[in-house]
Motif scaffolding. Structure first.
Motif, PDB file in Angstrom:
ATOM      1  N   ALA A 320       0.831  -1.209   0.000  1.00 27.39           N
ATOM      2  CA  ALA A 320       0.000   0.000   0.000  1.00 27.39           C
ATOM      3  C   ALA A 320       0.869   1.264   0.000  1.00 27.39           C
ATOM      4  O   ALA A 320       0.406   2.335  -0.373  1.00 27.39           O
ATOM      5  CB  ALA A 320      -0.920  -0.008   1.207  1.00 27.39           C
ATOM      6  N   THR A 321       2.112   1.158   0.471  1.00 28.30           N
ATOM      7  CA  THR A 321       3.055   2.287   0.391  1.00 28.30           C
ATOM      8  C   THR A 321       4.330   1.771  -0.269  1.00 28.30           C
ATOM      9  O   THR A 321       4.517   0.553  -0.362  1.00 28.30           O
ATOM     10  CB  THR A 321       3.403   2.840   1.786  1.00 28.30           C
ATOM     11  OG1 THR A 321       4.018   1.782   2.532  1.00 28.30           O
ATOM     12  CG2 THR A 321       2.158   3.312   2.532  1.00 28.30           C
ATOM     13  N   ASP A 322       5.191   2.687  -0.688  1.00 27.33           N
ATOM     14  CA  ASP A 322       6.366   2.284  -1.464  1.00 27.33           C
ATOM     15  C   ASP A 322       7.474   1.714  -0.555  1.00 27.33           C
ATOM     16  O   ASP A 322       8.093   2.467   0.203  1.00 27.33           O
ATOM     17  CB  ASP A 322       6.897   3.509  -2.232  1.00 27.33           C
ATOM     18  CG  ASP A 322       8.082   3.139  -3.108  1.00 27.33           C
ATOM     19  OD1 ASP A 322       8.430   1.936  -3.159  1.00 27.33           O
ATOM     20  OD2 ASP A 322       8.660   4.059  -3.729  1.00 27.33           O
ATOM     21  N   PRO A 323       7.752   0.398  -0.621  1.00 32.08           N
ATOM     22  CA  PRO A 323       8.790  -0.181   0.244  1.00 32.08           C
ATOM     23  C   PRO A 323      10.179   0.348  -0.101  1.00 32.08           C
ATOM     24  O   PRO A 323      11.067   0.359   0.758  1.00 32.08           O
ATOM     25  CB  PRO A 323       8.730  -1.681  -0.039  1.00 32.08           C
ATOM     26  CG  PRO A 323       7.564  -1.899  -0.912  1.00 32.08           C
ATOM     27  CD  PRO A 323       7.177  -0.607  -1.523  1.00 32.08           C
ATOM     28  N   ALA A 324      10.362   0.774  -1.339  1.00 31.04           N
ATOM     29  CA  ALA A 324      11.708   1.184  -1.781  1.00 31.04           C
ATOM     30  C   ALA A 324      12.188   2.438  -1.048  1.00 31.04           C
ATOM     31  O   ALA A 324      13.389   2.712  -1.007  1.00 31.04           O
ATOM     32  CB  ALA A 324      11.709   1.408  -3.289  1.00 31.04           C
ATOM     33  N   VAL A 325      11.273   3.201  -0.429  1.00 27.18           N
ATOM     34  CA  VAL A 325      11.729   4.406   0.274  1.00 27.18           C
ATOM     35  C   VAL A 325      12.193   4.071   1.704  1.00 27.18           C
ATOM     36  O   VAL A 325      12.729   4.927   2.395  1.00 27.18           O
ATOM     37  CB  VAL A 325      10.627   5.506   0.334  1.00 27.18           C
ATOM     38  CG1 VAL A 325      10.186   5.920  -1.051  1.00 27.18           C
ATOM     39  CG2 VAL A 325       9.427   5.048   1.166  1.00 27.18           C
ATOM     40  N   ARG A 326      11.972   2.834   2.119  1.00 32.21           N
ATOM     41  CA  ARG A 326      12.378   2.445   3.481  1.00 32.21           C
ATOM     42  C   ARG A 326      13.776   1.847   3.456  1.00 32.21           C
ATOM     43  O   ARG A 326      14.062   1.015   2.594  1.00 32.21           O
ATOM     44  CB  ARG A 326      11.439   1.369   4.025  1.00 32.21           C
ATOM     45  CG  ARG A 326      10.051   1.880   4.225  1.00 32.21           C
ATOM     46  CD  ARG A 326       9.088   0.780   4.588  1.00 32.21           C
ATOM     47  NE  ARG A 326       7.854   1.403   5.017  1.00 32.21           N
ATOM     48  CZ  ARG A 326       7.592   1.756   6.266  1.00 32.21           C
ATOM     49  NH1 ARG A 326       8.457   1.483   7.229  1.00 32.21           N
ATOM     50  NH2 ARG A 326       6.470   2.361   6.577  1.00 32.21           N
ATOM     51  N   PRO A 327      14.634   2.220   4.418  1.00 42.27           N
ATOM     52  CA  PRO A 327      15.961   1.580   4.464  1.00 42.27           C
ATOM     53  C   PRO A 327      15.794   0.068   4.618  1.00 42.27           C
ATOM     54  O   PRO A 327      14.951  -0.397   5.371  1.00 42.27           O
ATOM     55  CB  PRO A 327      16.607   2.179   5.715  1.00 42.27           C
ATOM     56  CG  PRO A 327      15.832   3.405   6.013  1.00 42.27           C
ATOM     57  CD  PRO A 327      14.454   3.214   5.466  1.00 42.27           C
ATOM     58  N   ARG A 328      16.593  -0.663   3.868  1.00 41.37           N
ATOM     59  CA  ARG A 328      16.474  -2.129   3.871  1.00 41.37           C
ATOM     60  C   ARG A 328      16.991  -2.705   5.185  1.00 41.37           C
ATOM     61  O   ARG A 328      17.659  -2.028   5.954  1.00 41.37           O
ATOM     62  CB  ARG A 328      17.338  -2.716   2.738  1.00 41.37           C
ATOM     63  CG  ARG A 328      16.982  -2.205   1.385  1.00 41.37           C
ATOM     64  CD  ARG A 328      17.953  -2.711   0.340  1.00 41.37           C
ATOM     65  NE  ARG A 328      19.343  -2.319   0.598  1.00 41.37           N
ATOM     66  CZ  ARG A 328      20.355  -2.633  -0.187  1.00 41.37           C
ATOM     67  NH1 ARG A 328      20.152  -3.364  -1.264  1.00 41.37           N
ATOM     68  NH2 ARG A 328      21.571  -2.245   0.084  1.00 41.37           N
ATOM     69  N   HIS A 329      16.736  -3.987   5.377  1.00 34.24           N
ATOM     70  CA  HIS A 329      17.420  -4.683   6.475  1.00 34.24           C
ATOM     71  C   HIS A 329      18.908  -4.703   6.119  1.00 34.24           C
ATOM     72  O   HIS A 329      19.272  -4.999   4.972  1.00 34.24           O
ATOM     73  CB  HIS A 329      16.920  -6.122   6.590  1.00 34.24           C
ATOM     74  CG  HIS A 329      15.610  -6.238   7.318  1.00 34.24           C
ATOM     75  ND1 HIS A 329      15.343  -5.587   8.501  1.00 34.24           N
ATOM     76  CD2 HIS A 329      14.498  -6.948   7.041  1.00 34.24           C
ATOM     77  CE1 HIS A 329      14.118  -5.894   8.913  1.00 34.24           C
ATOM     78  NE2 HIS A 329      13.578  -6.710   8.037  1.00 34.24           N
ATOM     79  N   PRO A 330      19.770  -4.412   7.095  1.00 34.04           N
ATOM     80  CA  PRO A 330      21.211  -4.338   6.782  1.00 34.04           C
ATOM     81  C   PRO A 330      21.857  -5.720   6.692  1.00 34.04           C
ATOM     82  O   PRO A 330      21.210  -6.731   6.967  1.00 34.04           O
ATOM     83  CB  PRO A 330      21.764  -3.597   8.001  1.00 34.04           C
ATOM     84  CG  PRO A 330      20.869  -4.042   9.112  1.00 34.04           C
ATOM     85  CD  PRO A 330      19.503  -4.254   8.519  1.00 34.04           C
ATOM     86  N   ARG A 331      23.114  -5.733   6.306  1.00 32.93           N
ATOM     87  CA  ARG A 331      23.890  -6.979   6.311  1.00 32.93           C
ATOM     88  C   ARG A 331      25.218  -6.716   7.040  1.00 32.93           C
ATOM     89  O   ARG A 331      25.717  -5.592   7.020  1.00 32.93           O
ATOM     90  CB  ARG A 331      24.201  -7.449   4.888  1.00 32.93           C
ATOM     91  CG  ARG A 331      22.955  -7.820   4.076  1.00 32.93           C
ATOM     92  CD  ARG A 331      22.191  -8.991   4.668  1.00 32.93           C
ATOM     93  NE  ARG A 331      21.156  -9.477   3.774  1.00 32.93           N
ATOM     94  CZ  ARG A 331      19.871  -9.123   3.839  1.00 32.93           C
ATOM     95  NH1 ARG A 331      19.457  -8.267   4.747  1.00 32.93           N
ATOM     96  NH2 ARG A 331      18.999  -9.632   2.993  1.00 32.93           N
ATOM     97  N   ARG A 332      25.762  -7.797   7.618  1.00 32.29           N
ATOM     98  CA  ARG A 332      27.070  -7.650   8.268  1.00 32.29           C
ATOM     99  C   ARG A 332      28.120  -7.410   7.193  1.00 32.29           C
ATOM    100  O   ARG A 332      28.039  -7.995   6.111  1.00 32.29           O
ATOM    101  CB  ARG A 332      27.422  -8.929   9.045  1.00 32.29           C
ATOM    102  CG  ARG A 332      26.660  -9.052  10.358  1.00 32.29           C
ATOM    103  CD  ARG A 332      27.203 -10.194  11.179  1.00 32.29           C
ATOM    104  NE  ARG A 332      26.849 -11.470  10.620  1.00 32.29           N
ATOM    105  CZ  ARG A 332      25.705 -12.115  10.866  1.00 32.29           C
ATOM    106  NH1 ARG A 332      24.812 -11.605  11.689  1.00 32.29           N
ATOM    107  NH2 ARG A 332      25.444 -13.266  10.308  1.00 32.29           N
ATOM    108  N   GLU A 333      29.127  -6.597   7.526  1.00 29.08           N
ATOM    109  CA  GLU A 333      30.074  -6.200   6.486  1.00 29.08           C
ATOM    110  C   GLU A 333      30.918  -7.329   5.947  1.00 29.08           C
ATOM    111  O   GLU A 333      31.223  -7.380   4.773  1.00 29.08           O
ATOM    112  CB  GLU A 333      30.973  -5.083   7.000  1.00 29.08           C
ATOM    113  CG  GLU A 333      30.429  -3.779   6.516  1.00 29.08           C
ATOM    114  CD  GLU A 333      31.268  -2.610   6.877  1.00 29.08           C
ATOM    115  OE1 GLU A 333      32.459  -2.826   7.205  1.00 29.08           O
ATOM    116  OE2 GLU A 333      30.735  -1.501   6.848  1.00 29.08           O
ATOM    117  N   GLU A 334      31.247  -8.269   6.839  1.00 25.68           N
ATOM    118  CA  GLU A 334      32.126  -9.361   6.402  1.00 25.68           C
ATOM    119  C   GLU A 334      31.442 -10.182   5.293  1.00 25.68           C
ATOM    120  O   GLU A 334      32.085 -10.961   4.615  1.00 25.68           O
ATOM    121  CB  GLU A 334      32.436 -10.283   7.585  1.00 25.68           C
ATOM    122  CG  GLU A 334      31.216 -11.086   7.881  1.00 25.68           C
ATOM    123  CD  GLU A 334      31.029 -11.682   9.257  1.00 25.68           C
ATOM    124  OE1 GLU A 334      31.874 -11.570  10.124  1.00 25.68           O
ATOM    125  OE2 GLU A 334      29.973 -12.272   9.408  1.00 25.68           O
ATOM    126  N   ALA A 335      30.109 -10.025   5.114  1.00 30.32           N
ATOM    127  CA  ALA A 335      29.333 -10.715   4.073  1.00 30.32           C
ATOM    128  C   ALA A 335      29.442 -12.226   4.191  1.00 30.32           C
ATOM    129  O   ALA A 335      29.299 -12.948   3.226  1.00 30.32           O
ATOM    130  CB  ALA A 335      29.763 -10.262   2.684  1.00 30.32           C
TER     131      ALA A 335
END
Ligand SMILES: Cc1cc2nc3c(=O)[nH]c(=O)nc-3n(C[C@H](O)[C@H](O)[C@H](O)COP(=O)(O)O)c2cc1C
Length: 339
Positions: A320-335
């Motif tokens: 119902a609202t634009d998900p793309a404007v919300r910051p995503r769930h992050p990831r740990r840097e080491e990937a």
């Protein structure tokens, strides 16, 4: 150095970058359980036990699905980088391994891109009344059949009573509630807020809900209020996850081979990206499968036969609202890449 050796070294240099993109894979509670183990001539794909969920994933089905989403995302990322890799399944729980990645003769072709991987995200908010076109659901069902699975499409209205019952079970389970709180990131000042877990933004919580969640899930408050209607209250607060029309898709597989669950996770990625390319968002809801009081009813609703069982449950639709404007769930840097 021969041309092949030089190519191999070149591709090894690209592997950490490929792995960092692969870490955008969907995964349960955003625990990012994967572990790449670099060997002389291949890479082992395994998991780190400290990131395996407990009560929220009692059979570790979601763990294996998440490792499958990771493998598939990694293969798409490698294909775009022009690095030919193939996955050899070799599930071994004792060795915490799902398989190996080997150099392949020719790069894989895939309809998906790194931009799809980076744009995809889960949607847990309210849904628009717009319906997903049936040919898109048909395409998902064909893709599942090709991979040896079946996708059952169930109207959300038929699944709703099961969803509500499963939420009730989920919120009433002290171990699950504690694990949810442990992986929830409600305060941007928490160091983990930018690393892993479920943040307030993608949980679509407003300020009051954020505070309520922090207070109500605190162990003492939870214990005191649980017999006084807390579980019912939390179930009602999750109504956006159970309301609205549209479709729920359920992936069904036969037998109990854990390696098939990894394959089902690979399929989840392909279906999720296929939907994402058409603007359709996805909300997996595992507890309907984990809840002992709903899994059999779900199987029946899906017309399961010949030993089929539900492996993945997800709603599809238009937010119902634009998900793309919300910051995503992050990831740990080491990937997740461990030398
Ligand atoms: C196997 C699997 C199970 C999941 N189960 C749930 C779930 O029960 N409820 C939910 O809200 N999200 C669920 N998710 C979505 C994850 O929480 C989400 O992928 C993760 O937080 C990372 O966020 P992203 O997908 O936006 O990158 C699941 C994802 C996977 C791959």
């Amino acid at each position: 150095m021969t041309a092949t050796e030089s190519e191999e070294r070149g591709s090894q240099r690209e592997l950490p970058e490929i792995a960092a993109i692969a870490a955008r894979a969907a995964n349960a509670h955003n625990t990012q359980p994967w572990d790449l183990r670099y060997r002389a001539d291949h890479i082992e794909v395994g998991w780190r036990t400290e990131y395996a969920l407990g009560p929220s994933d009692p059979s570790h089905r979601d763990l294996r699905l998440s490792l499958g989403t990771y493998v598939e995302t990694l293969l798409i990322s490698a294909a775009e980088a022009g690095v030919p890799l193939e996955f050899e399944p070799d599930y071994d729980a004792g060795a915490t391994r799902v398989g190996r990645l080997w150099p392949a003769g020719t790069p894989r072709t895939t309809p998906f891109t790194v931009s799809d991987i980076e744009g995809r995200r889960v949607w847990r908010g309210p849904w628009s009344p717009r319906q997903v076109d049936l040919p898109l659901i048909g395409a998902a069902q064909r893709a599942a059949r090709e991979a040896g699975f079946r996708v059952a499409a169930v109207p959300t209205a038929s699944a709703r009573p099961l969803l509500v019952r499963a939420y009730h079970w989920f919120f009433g389970h002290a171990g699950i509630a504690a694990e949810l709180l442990a992986w929830t990131r409600l305060n941007p000042r928490q160091p983990e807020y930018r690393q892993d877990g479920l943040n307030d933004v993608m949980l679509v919580l407003n300020r009051a809900e954020r505070t309520a969640m922090r207070v109500l899930f605190a162990p003492l408050v939870y214990r005191l209020l649980r017999p006084l209607g807390l579980v019912r209250l939390l179930t009602v607060l999750s109504s956006s996850a159970t309301s609205g029309d549209g479709w729920v898709l359920v992936i069904l597989g036969k037998g109990s081979d854990p390696a098939r669950e990894v394959e089902a996770g690979r399929l989840v990625t392909r279906l999720w990206l296929q939907f994402f390319q058409q603007g359709v968002y996805v909300h997996p809801q595992s507890h309907v499968i984990d809840c002992p009081g709903t899994v059999d009813d779900l199987a029946e609703l899906c017309g399961a036969e010949d030993g089929e069982r539900p492996l993945v449950f997800f709603r599809v639709g238009f937010p119902a609202t634009d998900p793309a404007v919300r910051p995503r769930h992050p990831r740990r840097e080491e990937a997740g890449a461990q030398a």
